[in-house]
Enzyme design. Structure first.
Site: not given
Length: 668
Positions: A345, A381
């Protein structure tokens, strides 16, 4: 009461956390600026025994306690200066969670005592004397032993990978063929019904939203909501207990073993960029009280956290011991839990050096040389909210990256925005502008049209605007750039014509996703037309809004996915991993001739992508406009797939394409 006695001859500092060796437990905690560390042991009634860890070297405080066995609950109190302006926030009145704890018991109970300063004053320079132990989860000594039998890593090739992004709880809460007592847990994820579904669908990996222990935010609790997604990590080793039917971490191992036996890999979405403690005004639960100056990134002003995540703090992976913690966590999930990979993330944060984002930085270098981690799937990401944070295409091999350009261009093309056919061709080709450099393969792009964050695929054809009122933020949260089109009615409708048109467009989008070069990722529920009622930010919706709805009346979409994944498996040219030296790509207009400049500008004209491999050639025909006839390139062709099966009749070399459809043809 006789206090336990440390055995100094058996203590060691090289492994952090609480490690049981069959006879006792070694405790080790890193705090470079601490003056004293107390190990706190709790009995079944909650009574606390405090013992000073007797040894320290290199900032690691440690001690070995004979007779301490799995099941023992514990925490820490760390003594040192309370000097926020120097970055130090030690407060021994606060019970602290071991960053290396393998399991936690209990939940955070929100109380002013959780804060290191006097919360009522609003001044973080004050000092709070209240004991937080009654309100903090306790760490749990675990026994890592597990009989993995014949389980082994699958190492599915990237070119053969089809990812299915899912939420452990939400996936099965409304799945009637999963036993009620298993729904919402890892056991439900790996139930017979779900494994059969994954297998029939043709996915090779499930990518799970965060399963690390996470915090329930007080502001959400006050609204009667919850942190559903889990991007608020409390501990990087311990699993989230609500996903465990019995509370024991062995359930995760059993689930992974069952999925592996079915040929399905498990990828975890991990959040190492920030923690649940928030800004300097947040609670003192673990890292802040252990060594705030080491664990968190600060600017010139050491009093304040430096925030590139939008979550109040940034984990300081530039510090060698913090980097070690992250790597140890990753290795723990690979070696102890047998997961097959990770999706990072806000991964740009992990690549931040003093000069900004650095693709050759210490975090990426550490992973690339690690003999355990370099062998698993690594997905970034590729953005954060800091300066220079958008880095799609900027990560080093062997990382793959979420490609939001694929999402945006695909949505724009199918909603007939105009002027994006050339961009769609880039996405079908593997996004070479972003990824064809530095010897990176075509599988560097993880292609998706919908993910947990944003509209589901069905909602992109059902809503023009977001509808996040249930989040209790007056519909201000969530982004507005949805590139969606309700096709005539906002939201649910009984109009059969509109419903048919929506299904048609979704089948076309699914076809684009699964026929493109790269690694396709499907959002759980998109194969049945799952809707979140227009909510594009369901992070707080542990409810029917956030759960996958399996009874949508659109189960036929799953058949389209099955056809497409079978097509990928059957044809190497659809799984090409090279940009050069492998499958060639040529483009043709509806007249059967190479596309000219005018053809690229007109999205309503069908375009044909010819994939020429060593042993086979396929045509992928994309029609984003109205009904049209397409003259195929020279050759004998047979129809292999059409997104609308009743259309796409082939006579000689002319294909009758229905509006908004995709077809695949092979040599006859």
């Amino acid at each position: 009461m006789t206090l336990p006695t440390f055995d100094k001859t058996s203590a060691y500092s090289d492994r952090l956390g609480a490690e049981f060796d069959g006879e006792g437990t070694n405790f080790a905690l890193f705090s470079d600026h601490a003056e004293r560390v107390e190990l706190c042991l709790f009995d079944d009634e909650g009574a606390e025994t405090r013992l000073d860890l007797p040894e320290m070297e290199g900032g690691i405080w440690f001690g070995y306690l004979p007779g301490v066995v799995p099941g023992q609950r514990y925490g820490y109190r760390v003594h040192g200066p309370y000097a926020p302006e120097e970055g130090h926030r030690f407060n021994p009145n606060k019970l602290l969670i071991d960053p290396y704890a393998r399991q936690l018991t209990g939940e955070v109970v929100w109380n002013d005592a959780l804060f290191g300063y006097d919360l009522s004053s609003g001044d973080d320079l004050t000092f709070d004397h209240r004991d937080s132990a009654p309100y903090v989860p306790k760490c749990y000594v675990t026994d890592p032993a597990y009989d993995w039998d014949a389980d082994r890593a699958l190492h599915t090739r990237w070119s053969d990978t089809v990812i299915y992004e899912a939420h452990v709880r939400g996936l099965t809460m409304q799945r009637e063929d999963v036993p009620a007592n298993l729904r919402g847990t890892f056991a439900g994820l790996a139930s017979d019904a779900m494994i059969e579904h994954f297998t029939k669908l043709g996915v090779s990996a499930v990518e799970l939203l965060p399963v690390h222990a996470f915090l329930q935010d007080s502001y959400l609790i006050d609204k009667g909501l919850t942190n559903y997604w889990g991007y608020n990590t409390l501990n990087f080793f311990a699993p989230e207990r609500r996903y465990l039917r019995t509370g024991e971490w062995g359930e995760i191992k059993e689930a992974i073993s069952r999925l592996h036996a079915a040929g399905i890999e498990v990828i975890l979405d991990v959040v190492y960029n920030h923690t649940a403690e928030g800004s300097e005004l947040g609670p003192t639960l673990s890292f802040r009280g252990i060594d705030n100056a080491s664990y968190y990134l600060h600017g010139d002003d050491m009093r304040h956290c430096y925030d590139t995540t939008g979550c109040g703090n940034t984990v300081n992976v530039a510090h060698p011991m913090v980097l070690r913690m992250v790597l140890d966590s990753l290795r723990h999930w690979v070696q102890e839990m047998h997961v097959d990979g990770f999706r990072f993330d806000l991964a740009s944060t992990l690549g931040r050096e003093p000069s900004g984002f650095e693709r050759e930085g210490s975090f990426f270098a550490a992973i690339r040389q690690d003999p355990v981690l370099a062998r698993v799937k690594l997905i970034a990401e590729p953005w954060d909210i800091g300066d220079g944070g958008y880095q799609v295409g900027g990560f080093p091999w062997p990382f793959r990256e979420w490609n939001d350009k694929f999402r945006d261009d695909s949505r724009a093309f199918w909603r007939r925005e105009g002027g994006v056919k050339g961009a769609l061709a880039e996405r079908l080709s593997g996004s070479p502008v972003q990824f064809d450099h530095s010897n990176r393969p075509a599988t560097s792009s993880v292609n998706f049209i919908a993910a947990h964050d944003g509209f589901t695929m069905w909602d992109t054809v059902s809503y023009n605007d977001k509808h996040n009122e249930a989040n209790a933020e007056d519909n201000r949260d969530g982004h507005d750039h949805n590139l969606s089109d309700n096709m005539g009615v906002e939201g649910e409708t009984d109009d059969k014509t509109i419903l048919a048109a929506r299904r048609r467009r979704v089948r076309a989008m699914l076809s684009t996703l699964l026929l493109s070069r790269g690694v396709p990722m499907l959002l759980a529920g998109d194969e049945v037309g799952n809707s979140q009622r227009g909510n594009n930010n369901a992070y707080c919706q542990d409810s029917e809004i956030g759960w996958t709805d399996w009874d949508t009346g659109n189960a036929d979409l799953a058949e389209t996915v099955q056809e497409l994944t079978a097509l990928r498996r059957a044809h190497d040219v659809l799984r090409e991993s090279r940009f050069h030296g492998g499958t060639g790509i040529d483009w043709f207009g509806p007249d059967g001739h190479p596309v000219d400049e005018a053809g690229w500008q007109d999205d309503d004209l069908p375009v044909t992508m010819r994939l020429s491999g060593e042993d086979e050639t396929l045509l992928v025909v994309v029609n984003g406009g109205d009904d049209a006839e397409v003259t195929l390139p020279e050759g004998n062709w047979e129809r292999l797939f059409v997104s609308e099966p009743e259309t796409g009749s082939l006579k000689a070399s002319v294909l009758a394409m229905g509006w908004q459809t995709v077809a695949v043809l092979g040599r006859g």
